[in-house]
Design a protein around this motif. Structure first.
Motif, PDB file in Angstrom:
ATOM      1  N   PRO A  90      46.542   5.239  38.876  1.00 37.62           N
ATOM      2  CA  PRO A  90      46.624   6.650  38.461  1.00 37.62           C
ATOM      3  C   PRO A  90      46.307   6.855  36.978  1.00 37.62           C
ATOM      4  O   PRO A  90      45.662   7.847  36.615  1.00 37.62           O
ATOM      5  N   TYR A  91      46.777   5.940  36.123  1.00 30.75           N
ATOM      6  CA  TYR A  91      46.452   6.012  34.694  1.00 30.75           C
ATOM      7  C   TYR A  91      45.809   4.703  34.280  1.00 30.75           C
ATOM      8  O   TYR A  91      46.416   3.637  34.378  1.00 30.75           O
ATOM      9  N   TYR A  92      44.563   4.790  33.800  1.00 36.80           N
ATOM     10  CA  TYR A  92      43.787   3.619  33.386  1.00 36.80           C
ATOM     11  C   TYR A  92      43.965   3.438  31.875  1.00 36.80           C
ATOM     12  O   TYR A  92      43.449   4.226  31.080  1.00 36.80           O
ATOM     13  N   ALA A  93      44.703   2.406  31.503  1.00 38.14           N
ATOM     14  CA  ALA A  93      44.971   2.147  30.085  1.00 38.14           C
ATOM     15  C   ALA A  93      43.734   1.602  29.378  1.00 38.14           C
ATOM     16  O   ALA A  93      42.767   1.189  30.014  1.00 38.14           O
TER      17      ALA A  93
ATOM     18  N   ILE B  11      31.387  -2.036  41.129  1.00 35.54           N
ATOM     19  CA  ILE B  11      31.971  -1.714  42.426  1.00 35.54           C
ATOM     20  C   ILE B  11      32.215  -0.212  42.476  1.00 35.54           C
ATOM     21  O   ILE B  11      32.092   0.489  41.463  1.00 35.54           O
ATOM     22  N   GLN B  12      32.564   0.311  43.649  1.00 32.54           N
ATOM     23  CA  GLN B  12      32.781   1.742  43.821  1.00 32.54           C
ATOM     24  C   GLN B  12      34.011   2.205  43.037  1.00 32.54           C
ATOM     25  O   GLN B  12      35.072   1.575  43.102  1.00 32.54           O
ATOM     26  N   VAL B  13      33.863   3.301  42.307  1.00 33.54           N
ATOM     27  CA  VAL B  13      34.978   3.930  41.602  1.00 33.54           C
ATOM     28  C   VAL B  13      35.124   5.354  42.112  1.00 33.54           C
ATOM     29  O   VAL B  13      34.184   6.151  42.045  1.00 33.54           O
ATOM     30  N   ASP B  14      36.299   5.681  42.647  1.00 36.07           N
ATOM     31  CA  ASP B  14      36.608   7.045  43.073  1.00 36.07           C
ATOM     32  C   ASP B  14      37.476   7.675  41.991  1.00 36.07           C
ATOM     33  O   ASP B  14      38.592   7.224  41.724  1.00 36.07           O
ATOM     34  N   HIS B  15      36.931   8.725  41.374  1.00 39.13           N
ATOM     35  CA  HIS B  15      37.539   9.327  40.190  1.00 39.13           C
ATOM     36  C   HIS B  15      38.146  10.682  40.569  1.00 39.13           C
ATOM     37  O   HIS B  15      37.437  11.673  40.710  1.00 39.13           O
ATOM     38  N   LEU B  16      39.458  10.711  40.758  1.00 40.03           N
ATOM     39  CA  LEU B  16      40.148  11.947  41.130  1.00 40.03           C
ATOM     40  C   LEU B  16      40.422  12.800  39.894  1.00 40.03           C
ATOM     41  O   LEU B  16      40.500  12.296  38.780  1.00 40.03           O
ATOM     42  N   ARG B  17      40.618  14.100  40.118  1.00 37.21           N
ATOM     43  CA  ARG B  17      40.930  15.023  39.031  1.00 37.21           C
ATOM     44  C   ARG B  17      42.188  15.817  39.371  1.00 37.21           C
ATOM     45  O   ARG B  17      42.326  16.331  40.497  1.00 37.21           O
TER      46      ARG B  17
ATOM     47  N   LEU C 280      39.941   9.771  34.027  1.00 40.27           N
ATOM     48  CA  LEU C 280      39.628   8.806  32.981  1.00 40.27           C
ATOM     49  C   LEU C 280      39.390   9.541  31.660  1.00 40.27           C
ATOM     50  O   LEU C 280      38.763  10.601  31.633  1.00 40.27           O
ATOM     51  N   HIS C 281      39.884   8.967  30.576  1.00 42.04           N
ATOM     52  CA  HIS C 281      39.685   9.598  29.269  1.00 42.04           C
ATOM     53  C   HIS C 281      38.208   9.750  28.960  1.00 42.04           C
ATOM     54  O   HIS C 281      37.784  10.740  28.364  1.00 42.04           O
ATOM     55  N   SER C 282      37.426   8.774  29.381  1.00 44.61           N
ATOM     56  CA  SER C 282      35.972   8.851  29.250  1.00 44.61           C
ATOM     57  C   SER C 282      35.341   8.557  30.607  1.00 44.61           C
ATOM     58  O   SER C 282      35.463   7.436  31.117  1.00 44.61           O
ATOM     59  N   PRO C 283      34.676   9.546  31.215  1.00 50.60           N
ATOM     60  CA  PRO C 283      34.040   9.309  32.519  1.00 50.60           C
ATOM     61  C   PRO C 283      33.026   8.169  32.498  1.00 50.60           C
ATOM     62  O   PRO C 283      32.726   7.594  33.541  1.00 50.60           O
ATOM     63  N   ALA C 284      32.521   7.830  31.305  1.00 51.74           N
ATOM     64  CA  ALA C 284      31.544   6.740  31.201  1.00 51.74           C
ATOM     65  C   ALA C 284      32.121   5.402  31.661  1.00 51.74           C
ATOM     66  O   ALA C 284      31.364   4.480  31.994  1.00 51.74           O
ATOM     67  N   ILE C 285      33.448   5.296  31.715  1.00 56.51           N
ATOM     68  CA  ILE C 285      34.086   4.043  32.137  1.00 56.51           C
ATOM     69  C   ILE C 285      33.707   3.702  33.575  1.00 56.51           C
ATOM     70  O   ILE C 285      33.669   2.530  33.948  1.00 56.51           O
ATOM     71  N   GLU C 286      33.404   4.712  34.381  1.00 53.44           N
ATOM     72  CA  GLU C 286      32.959   4.445  35.747  1.00 53.44           C
ATOM     73  C   GLU C 286      31.770   3.486  35.748  1.00 53.44           C
ATOM     74  O   GLU C 286      31.633   2.639  36.633  1.00 53.44           O
ATOM     75  N   GLY C 287      30.909   3.618  34.746  1.00 51.45           N
ATOM     76  CA  GLY C 287      29.722   2.769  34.650  1.00 51.45           C
ATOM     77  C   GLY C 287      30.012   1.352  34.231  1.00 51.45           C
ATOM     78  O   GLY C 287      29.113   0.496  34.277  1.00 51.45           O
ATOM     79  N   PHE C 288      31.251   1.056  33.824  1.00 49.14           N
ATOM     80  CA  PHE C 288      31.629  -0.311  33.467  1.00 49.14           C
ATOM     81  C   PHE C 288      31.812  -1.180  34.712  1.00 49.14           C
ATOM     82  O   PHE C 288      31.922  -2.399  34.606  1.00 49.14           O
ATOM     83  N   PHE C 289      31.902  -0.545  35.888  1.00 47.52           N
ATOM     84  CA  PHE C 289      32.144  -1.271  37.131  1.00 47.52           C
ATOM     85  C   PHE C 289      30.855  -1.385  37.948  1.00 47.52           C
ATOM     86  O   PHE C 289      30.064  -0.444  37.999  1.00 47.52           O
TER      87      PHE C 289
END
Length: 312
Positions: free
Chosen positions: A91-94, A141-147, A130-139
């Protein structure tokens, strides 16, 4: 996935984990998650997970490093126990504010955490705001980003405030504030700020009319509380009738609770992606749950249904 759904959790937020499995109407998987006498993390799964579609609920609350390590060890245990698919529900990505270098000789810690999660065994990530949506690109694998903005906005609609102005505390939060405004009505204002030091903020300028209006400051997180309090003071100086705040992650580091309690802010609304700091309470803080949203996302992932449909 043909495998059965199983849900496990670490120790970072038992209350949230229990709310999620209650929404799923599923039991929480049995596991020993603790520490050895020397302080090393101990994990032992007490259920068979071979061939299962497994979800691990672990938010990265304080102590951050301990809870992160706990998650990594659980993932490794599941991988070695032959789970068919492992989804880390975070839920919270440090470390999300360390997604780029701001000066020389600095790490990109958000990328390091992503590497650790994948190496440990995560096949998929389910996270929130995520504080920065760009973090999705660090993976890879699939990232599901809820709001959580729809949850916060729906609560504000029920408050029935007229003459509402939605305030972005900086340029990086404009998109979130605009979505909030679209869901609640009212107008938009934007604050320009600078940081004279770590976790300190100074208001430079404001765009938008706030005079005589009820202001709500919308952000992804409240950490030190400095940005929030300074923004509230600036809004009242510009003639706002009242100031409230809505944020997804209530980090409340250091003296944040005291600053908010002593500030002119009427109410702060956060979600339960993070538990409130132990022994700290404030009558100004109200917590809204994201458990139904996360539970729905888990079920949709398990059944291979659309996640984006949750936000249409």
């Amino acid at each position: 996935m043909d495998g059965r759904l199983q849900v496990f959790a670490g120790n970072s937020s038992p209350a949230l984990a229990n709310r999620i499995v209650s929404e799923l109407e599923a039991p929480l998987g049995r596991a020993i998650v603790g520490a050895w006498k020397d302080g090393e993390t101990r994990v032992k799964l007490e259920e068979n997970v071979r061939g299962s579609d497994v979800f691990v609920i672990q938010t990265m609350s304080r102590p951050v490093n301990q809870n992160l390590m706990e998650l990594l060890v659980i993932l490794d245990a599941l991988r070695r126990a032959s789970a068919a698919r492992i989804t880390a529900v975070i839920p919270y990505y440090a470390y999300a504010r360390q997604e780029k270098k701001t000066s020389g000789r600095e790490p990109i810690s958000a990328k390091l955490v992503a590497n650790l999660l994948v190496t440990a065994g995560a096949d998929r990530i389910l996270t929130m705001d995520l504080h920065s949506p760009a973090i999705e690109g660090f993976f890879d694998i699939q990232v599901d980003h809820l709001r959580a903005t729809p949850i916060l906005a729906a609560h504000f609609r029920r408050l029935g405030l007229d003459d509402l102005v939605v305030v972005s505390p900086d340029s990086g939060s404009v998109a979130r504030a605009e979505e909030f405004r679209r869901r609640t009505g009212g107008s938009l204002a934007i604050i320009s700020k600078q940081r004279p030091g770590p976790e300190r903020a100074e208001v430079l300028e404001m765009v938008g009319d706030v005079e005589g209006r009820h202001a709500v400051i919308v952000d992804d997180m409240i950490s030190s509380g400095w940005t929030l309090v300074k923004a509230a003071e600036a809004l009242l100086a510009r003639g706002a009738r009242s100031v409230r705040a809505a944020a997804v992650h209530g980090v409340f580091a250091g003296e944040a609770m005291r600053l908010i309690q002593e500030s002119p802010i009427e109410k702060v609304f956060v979600t339960d992606t993070l538990p409130l700091p132990e022994g700290v309470s404030s009558d100004k803080v109200e917590v809204l749950t994201v458990a139904p949203l996360i539970a729905e996302a888990i079920m949709r992932i398990h059944k291979d249904l659309s996640i984006s449909a949750l936000f249409t």
